[in-house]
Design an enzyme around this catalytic site. Structure first.
Site, mmCIF file in Angstrom:
data_model
loop_
_atom_site.group_PDB
_atom_site.id
_atom_site.type_symbol
_atom_site.label_atom_id
_atom_site.label_comp_id
_atom_site.label_asym_id
_atom_site.label_seq_id
_atom_site.Cartn_x
_atom_site.Cartn_y
_atom_site.Cartn_z
ATOM 1 N N ALA A 27 -21.102 -40.759 -4.797
ATOM 2 C CA ALA A 27 -21.740 -42.104 -4.479
ATOM 3 C C ALA A 27 -20.792 -42.537 -3.444
ATOM 4 C CB ALA A 27 -21.970 -42.873 -5.816
ATOM 5 N N VAL A 105 -28.644 -38.485 -4.460
ATOM 6 C CA VAL A 105 -30.133 -37.985 -4.473
ATOM 7 C C VAL A 105 -30.952 -38.678 -3.294
ATOM 8 C CG1 VAL A 105 -30.175 -37.560 -7.025
ATOM 9 C CG2 VAL A 105 -30.747 -39.973 -6.049
ATOM 10 N N ASP A 106 -30.022 -39.212 -2.285
ATOM 11 C CA ASP A 106 -30.699 -40.110 -1.361
ATOM 12 C C ASP A 106 -31.007 -39.335 -0.037
ATOM 13 O OD1 ASP A 106 -28.170 -39.501 -0.015
ATOM 14 O OD2 ASP A 106 -27.319 -41.302 -0.992
ATOM 15 N N HIS A 121 -27.951 -32.982 -8.170
ATOM 16 C CA HIS A 121 -28.637 -34.152 -9.238
ATOM 17 C C HIS A 121 -30.137 -34.237 -8.776
ATOM 18 C CE1 HIS A 121 -24.632 -35.626 -10.924
ATOM 19 N NE2 HIS A 121 -24.885 -34.477 -11.009
#
Ligand SMILES: [Zn+2]
Length: 250
Positions: A27, A105-106, A121
């Protein structure tokens, strides 16, 4: 926070001389793109009940979860890559990075130009049918209310991100483990290394003789095992590192 030159030079030297550097990202690489760190102090899971993103809950209440998902995740679809994502793409282009393994997941690594990206993920790119496995662009089904249905079989669609209680995509996990084992330099960037399997990948790499470099703003669970710890934000450290590596090549 200043990062000592000798640390950056040391890491750049490792990457420049490596046969296969692999980066694991979490993240922390996307917060500068406005994407919240789910587990951090300002994280999403402080304000939203993470149980609602448990796969069992989704199966019981797909309409409610989809509405919540829209609220939380639609803004992320507008995010753009930051200098950290671009730095990794440049290293790959220069032949100095084998792959990125990401917990995010972006899709920002791909948008920055990274080609080999293993998504542990899942991603916000698609929705998948829980009945027949059909895949659709998430953007096509994200509008409206309640759970969208599969145009082929009428089954409930699910965002193609890994929910709590769901296994990781097997192909992605296998590829990540293989990359960790073949790497000779392993960079862990923007991850606290507390979540499985992210935390096992650096250990695998290290056991096979790779050098471990941890780049993170905060302490991580594996700092004590690292050959280098760079305490700083990914969007600050990675561009400096890429520049140094590319300079040694030219
Ligand atoms: Zn279907």
């Amino acid at each position: 926070m200043d990062i000592p030159d000798e640390v950056l030079d040391g890491v750049a030297d490792l990457v420049a001389r490596s046969r296969c550097t692999v980066a694991l990202t979490g993240a922390g690489i996307s917060t500068a793109s406005g994407i919240p760190d789910f587990r951090g102090p300002q994280g999403l899971w402080r304000t939203v009940d993470s149980d609602k993103f448990d796969i069992a809950y989704f199966r019981r209440s797909p309409d409610e979860v989809w509405d919540l998902f829209r609220l939380l995740f639609t803004p992320l679809l507008a995010a753009v890559p930051n200098p950290a994502h671009y730095a990794l793409a440049r290293l790959e282009e220069a032949g100095k990075l084998c792959a990125v393994v990401t917990q995010n997941v972006d899709g920002l690594h791909q948008r920055a130009g990274s080609r080999r990206v293993v998504e542990l993920h899942g991603s916000l790119k698609d929705a998948v049918c829980t009945k027949c496995g059909a895949r659709l662009p998430l953007a096509d089904v994200v509008k409206g209310r309640g759970a969208p249905r599969c145009p082929l079989c009428g089954g409930v669609l699910k965002p193609d991100v890994v929910f709590f209680g769901e296994p990781l995509p097997r192909g992605a996990l296998e590829e990540a483990l293989e990359l960790a084992e073949t790497s000779d330099v392993f960079l862990a960037v923007g991850t606290s290394l507390t979540v499985y399997p992210a935390n096992t990948l650096p250990l695998r790499a290290k056991r096979q003789g790779a050098k471990l470099v941890i780049i993170n703003a905060e302490e991580t669970a594996l700092d004590h095992l690292a050959d280098y710890v760079v305490r700083g934000r990914a969007e600050v450290v990675l561009p400096k590192l890429a520049e140094r590596v590319l300079n040694t090549l030219s």
